[in-house]
Design an enzyme around this catalytic site. Structure first.
Site, mmCIF file in Angstrom:
data_model
loop_
_atom_site.group_PDB
_atom_site.id
_atom_site.type_symbol
_atom_site.label_atom_id
_atom_site.label_comp_id
_atom_site.label_asym_id
_atom_site.label_seq_id
_atom_site.Cartn_x
_atom_site.Cartn_y
_atom_site.Cartn_z
ATOM 1 N N ASP A 71 11.553 -0.772 -10.066
ATOM 2 C CA ASP A 71 12.720 -0.090 -10.128
ATOM 3 C C ASP A 71 13.142 0.026 -11.633
ATOM 4 O OD1 ASP A 71 15.556 0.995 -10.021
ATOM 5 O OD2 ASP A 71 16.222 -0.794 -8.872
ATOM 6 N N TRP A 96 10.406 -10.308 -11.526
ATOM 7 C CA TRP A 96 10.240 -10.370 -10.072
ATOM 8 C C TRP A 96 8.794 -9.772 -9.518
ATOM 9 C CZ3 TRP A 96 11.780 -6.146 -12.791
ATOM 10 C CH2 TRP A 96 11.480 -4.875 -12.250
ATOM 11 N N ASP A 115 10.983 -6.457 -17.458
ATOM 12 C CA ASP A 115 11.642 -5.607 -17.998
ATOM 13 C C ASP A 115 11.452 -5.670 -19.628
ATOM 14 O OD1 ASP A 115 12.733 -4.667 -15.876
ATOM 15 O OD2 ASP A 115 14.688 -5.824 -15.921
ATOM 16 N N ASN A 143 14.225 -6.159 -7.081
ATOM 17 C CA ASN A 143 14.068 -5.246 -8.370
ATOM 18 C C ASN A 143 15.368 -4.752 -8.949
ATOM 19 O OD1 ASN A 143 14.624 -2.988 -6.790
ATOM 20 N ND2 ASN A 143 12.346 -2.480 -6.611
ATOM 21 N N ASP A 144 16.574 -4.912 -8.125
ATOM 22 C CA ASP A 144 17.941 -4.463 -8.788
ATOM 23 C C ASP A 144 18.457 -5.308 -9.852
ATOM 24 O OD1 ASP A 144 17.585 -2.425 -6.733
ATOM 25 O OD2 ASP A 144 18.364 -4.050 -5.138
ATOM 26 N N TRP A 147 16.565 -7.815 -15.695
ATOM 27 C CA TRP A 147 15.826 -9.108 -15.947
ATOM 28 C C TRP A 147 15.800 -9.556 -17.515
ATOM 29 C CZ3 TRP A 147 15.365 -12.793 -12.647
ATOM 30 C CH2 TRP A 147 14.864 -12.263 -11.286
ATOM 31 N N TYR A 156 18.457 -3.429 -21.391
ATOM 32 C CA TYR A 156 17.187 -2.986 -20.663
ATOM 33 C C TYR A 156 16.733 -1.791 -21.371
ATOM 34 C CZ TYR A 156 14.468 -0.603 -17.018
ATOM 35 O OH TYR A 156 13.466 -0.305 -16.384
ATOM 36 N N THR A 159 10.434 -0.798 -17.878
ATOM 37 C CA THR A 159 9.602 -1.824 -16.936
ATOM 38 C C THR A 159 8.087 -1.737 -16.778
ATOM 39 O OG1 THR A 159 11.674 -1.847 -15.541
ATOM 40 C CG2 THR A 159 9.916 -2.815 -14.526
HETATM 41 N N1 ABN Z 1 14.753 -4.322 -13.176
HETATM 42 C C1 ABN Z 1 15.197 -3.051 -13.415
HETATM 43 C C2 ABN Z 1 16.506 -2.886 -13.735
HETATM 44 C C3 ABN Z 1 17.073 -3.227 -14.887
HETATM 45 C C4 ABN Z 1 18.630 -2.952 -15.275
HETATM 46 C C5 ABN Z 1 19.523 -2.556 -13.926
HETATM 47 C C6 ABN Z 1 18.613 -2.580 -12.779
HETATM 48 C C7 ABN Z 1 17.345 -2.768 -12.452
#
Ligand code: ABN
Length: 169
Positions: A71, A96, A115, A143-144, A147, A156, A159
């Site tokens: 994600d 994850w 990430d 995956n939400d 990280w 972020y 990924t």
């Molecule tokens: N692990 C991906 C992610 C990053 C930031 C917000 C949501 C998901």
């Protein structure tokens, strides 16, 4: 005088005969050696990997088999690769984990989704697939989450997916 002519004629004919036979043998030897060495030459077998990539889309497409539980933005569209962060970003040490099926060899692989942190969102190739994802109260299978939270710079960017090993049946 005639016997001298005869001698020369005889020796040159014999030399010519021997020379041509020798060169024939030499060519034959070279041919046989070349044929024997042919299978030892390096062969590009990368085509097979590409063939299996083609079945599930390449690393720049969301359908790529390794991305089954990803994600985020694909780092392969952000200056990195499917498994390495783009320059100027750092991989998150906490991740994850997913299990993805590789149609290329029919095996299941344990994949870590890291990430890449330290730059604002890449914004390219957003991909959200959730095979075998678990609710957020099991964070290592979810995956939400961002990280990058444990990194010095928690921005972020994208990924990556890193193969950890083959999943046992
Ligand atoms: N692990 C991906 C992610 C990053 C930031 C917000 C949501 C998901």
């Amino acid at each position: 005088m005639r016997s001298l002519d005869h001698l020369f004629e005889h020796s040159s004919r014999s030399l010519a005969r021997r020379t041509s036979r020798r060169s024939l043998l030499a060519s034959l030897g070279q041919l046989l050696t070349g044929a024997a060495l042919l299978p030892l030459l390096p062969v590009d077998r990368g085509g097979r990997a590409w063939a299996s990539d083609a079945k599930s889309g390449g690393p720049e497409t969301c359908e790529y088999w390794k991305y089954c539980a990803i994600d985020g933005f694909l780092c392969s569209c952000c200056g990195g690769t499917s498994s390495s962060c783009p320059p100027g970003t750092a991989s998150s040490p906490i991740t994850w984990i997913g299990t993805c099926h590789n149609p290329g060899d029919g095996r299941d692989y344990i994949v870590s989704y890291n990430d890449c942190c330290g730059k604002t969102s890449c914004g390219n190739c957003e991909c959200n697939r959730n095979e075998r994802e678990k609710p957020v109260y099991r964070p290592s299978r979810n995956n939400d989450l961002n990280w990058c939270m444990a990194n010095a710079d928690s921005n972020y960017h994208c990924t990556v997916s890193v193969i950890l090993g083959v999943a046992e049946k």
